[in-house]
Design a protein around this motif. Structure first.
Motif, short mmCIF file in Angstrom:
data_model
loop_
_atom_site.label_atom_id
_atom_site.label_comp_id
_atom_site.label_asym_id
_atom_site.label_seq_id
_atom_site.Cartn_x
_atom_site.Cartn_y
_atom_site.Cartn_z
N LEU A 127 -50.30 -16.54 -27.09
CA LEU A 127 -49.09 -17.24 -27.51
C LEU A 127 -48.31 -17.77 -26.31
CD1 LEU A 127 -47.85 -14.86 -30.37
CD2 LEU A 127 -48.69 -17.21 -30.63
N HIS A 128 -48.25 -16.97 -25.26
CA HIS A 128 -47.50 -17.37 -24.07
C HIS A 128 -48.11 -18.60 -23.40
CE1 HIS A 128 -46.07 -16.94 -19.83
NE2 HIS A 128 -44.94 -16.68 -20.45
N SER A 129 -49.43 -18.72 -23.45
CA SER A 129 -50.11 -19.83 -22.78
C SER A 129 -50.55 -20.94 -23.73
CB SER A 129 -51.33 -19.29 -22.02
OG SER A 129 -52.22 -18.61 -22.90
N ALA A 130 -50.03 -20.91 -24.96
CA ALA A 130 -50.51 -21.84 -25.99
C ALA A 130 -49.90 -23.22 -25.93
CB ALA A 130 -50.27 -21.23 -27.38
N LYS A 131 -48.76 -23.38 -25.24
CA LYS A 131 -48.07 -24.67 -25.30
C LYS A 131 -47.34 -24.93 -23.99
CE LYS A 131 -43.75 -22.82 -27.23
NZ LYS A 131 -42.78 -22.88 -28.36
N SER A 132 -46.91 -26.17 -23.82
CA SER A 132 -46.06 -26.53 -22.69
C SER A 132 -44.61 -26.25 -23.03
CB SER A 132 -46.24 -28.00 -22.33
OG SER A 132 -47.53 -28.24 -21.81
N TYR A 133 -43.83 -25.89 -22.01
CA TYR A 133 -42.41 -25.58 -22.18
C TYR A 133 -41.58 -26.58 -21.40
CZ TYR A 133 -44.38 -21.03 -23.54
OH TYR A 133 -45.10 -20.04 -24.14
N THR A 134 -40.48 -27.02 -22.00
CA THR A 134 -39.53 -27.86 -21.28
C THR A 134 -38.58 -26.99 -20.48
OG1 THR A 134 -39.60 -29.59 -22.97
CG2 THR A 134 -37.69 -29.57 -21.52
N ILE A 135 -38.40 -27.32 -19.20
CA ILE A 135 -37.44 -26.60 -18.37
C ILE A 135 -36.05 -27.07 -18.78
CG2 ILE A 135 -36.61 -26.20 -16.02
CD1 ILE A 135 -39.51 -26.67 -15.08
N ARG A 136 -35.26 -26.16 -19.30
CA ARG A 136 -33.96 -26.52 -19.87
C ARG A 136 -32.85 -26.56 -18.82
NH1 ARG A 136 -34.88 -29.10 -24.52
NH2 ARG A 136 -36.28 -27.92 -25.88
N CYS A 137 -32.86 -25.63 -17.89
CA CYS A 137 -31.86 -25.60 -16.85
C CYS A 137 -32.33 -24.67 -15.75
CB CYS A 137 -30.49 -25.15 -17.39
SG CYS A 137 -30.46 -23.48 -18.08
N MET A 138 -31.60 -24.70 -14.62
CA MET A 138 -31.89 -23.81 -13.51
C MET A 138 -31.07 -22.54 -13.66
SD MET A 138 -34.10 -25.47 -11.77
CE MET A 138 -34.52 -26.83 -10.67
N GLY A 139 -31.71 -21.39 -13.52
CA GLY A 139 -31.01 -20.13 -13.61
C GLY A 139 -31.00 -19.40 -12.28
N ALA A 140 -30.33 -18.26 -12.26
CA ALA A 140 -30.30 -17.43 -11.06
C ALA A 140 -31.41 -16.38 -11.16
CB ALA A 140 -28.94 -16.76 -10.94
N PRO A 141 -31.99 -16.01 -10.02
CA PRO A 141 -31.64 -16.52 -8.68
C PRO A 141 -32.56 -17.66 -8.27
CG PRO A 141 -33.07 -14.63 -8.44
CD PRO A 141 -32.89 -14.84 -9.94
N ALA A 142 -32.10 -18.44 -7.32
CA ALA A 142 -32.96 -19.38 -6.57
C ALA A 142 -33.68 -20.40 -7.43
CB ALA A 142 -33.98 -18.58 -5.76
N GLY A 143 -32.97 -20.98 -8.40
CA GLY A 143 -33.58 -22.05 -9.18
C GLY A 143 -34.66 -21.60 -10.13
N SER A 144 -34.45 -20.48 -10.81
CA SER A 144 -35.41 -20.03 -11.81
C SER A 144 -35.48 -21.03 -12.95
CB SER A 144 -35.01 -18.66 -12.37
OG SER A 144 -34.93 -17.69 -11.35
N PRO A 145 -36.69 -21.45 -13.38
CA PRO A 145 -36.79 -22.41 -14.48
C PRO A 145 -36.59 -21.72 -15.83
CG PRO A 145 -38.99 -21.81 -13.73
CD PRO A 145 -38.02 -21.09 -12.84
#
Length: 253
Positions: A127-145
């Motif tokens: 399930l985790h690798s079944a689809k592409s994900y859109t990066i919604r915003c940058m989180g902490a720390p250090a630009g986490s997608p």
């Protein structure tokens, strides 16, 4: 091709040096596009007194110098930006593929997530690798997608006891979201795998290769393959120019 129309917004003062712009449509995708396109426009307009814009899922925090510009002037400037969005076209997304070793020492919470979801560890990985994900915003720390998560049966609870140190490249899930940890940091999300690729590079500008709106897909690899990626950085995939555009878009999904 559909025409983008910015959502109606509310603008709230946030202290004496920032305003928060909140998109109000009933369509979450439209709200997300509005605040991110507005942030991009604000970052490139080089307005006096404007320090920066930080977008999330449906809002953007706009920071300014109150000695150079008033909140009232900034409100008018934001409204101008929204009108500009309706006339422009956004940059197309780039696609990233992330190799992942799941479970074991690299994904210590994989089995617990599977038990909590009532499925097998292999089904969690599928399930985790079944689809592409859109990066919604940058989180902490250090630009986490920060991304929408896999289609698990249930939200994933956070750890009762957060870890003091999570390795760089850790692949984690919590609630209905997914993330990569670009740098070593504390964390309370469930770690189900790790990528061997370097995500954060302090010698590069920007520090991480992706931006909100790009898409990302996880690909399972074996433990034996992990060391073969040593020293490699996460890079956007180049489109196959021999394929028709419709097939290129399908390949990125």
């Amino acid at each position: 091709m559909s025409v983008f129309t910015a959502s109606a917004v509310e603008i709230h003062e946030s202290g004496d040096s920032a305003v928060r712009v909140v998109a109000l449509s009933e369509d979450p995708e439209r709200n997300w596009e509005t605040v991110h396109r507005l942030a991009d426009w604000l970052d490139t307009c080089d307005a006096e007194g404007l320090h920066g814009a930080v977008p999330t899922y449906d809002s953007v925090l706009v920071e300014f110098d109150p000695a150079a510009v008033s909140a009232k002037q900034l409100r008018a400037f934001v409204q101008l930006g929204l009108r500009q969005l309706d006339a422009g076209s956004p940059a197309g997304p780039r696609h990233f593929e992330v190799p992942v070793v799941y479970g074991g020492e690299f994904g210590p919470d994989l089995e617990d997530v599977a038990a909590q979801q009532g499925i097998t560890a292999d089904e969690v990985i599928a399930l985790h690798s079944a689809k592409s994900y859109t990066i919604r915003c940058m989180g902490a720390p250090a630009g986490s997608p920060m991304m929408d998560g896999p289609d698990f049966p249930h939200p994933v609870p956070r750890l009762k006891d957060p870890r003091l140190s999570v390795p760089a490249g850790s692949i984690a899930v919590a609630g209905r979201q997914a993330v990569i940890s670009p740098a070593v940091s504390p964390g309370g999300w469930c770690v189900i795998g790790r990528t061997p690729l370097t995500v954060l590079d302090l010698g590069r500008d920007p520090l991480v290769p992706y931006r909100p709106g790009d898409t990302l897909r996880f690909r399972r690899i074996s433990r034996e393959e992990f060391d073969g990626y040593a020293g490699r950085y996460l890079e956007a995939q180049l489109p196959d120019l021999h394929l028709p555009e419709s097939q290129q878009m399908e390949a990125a999904r």
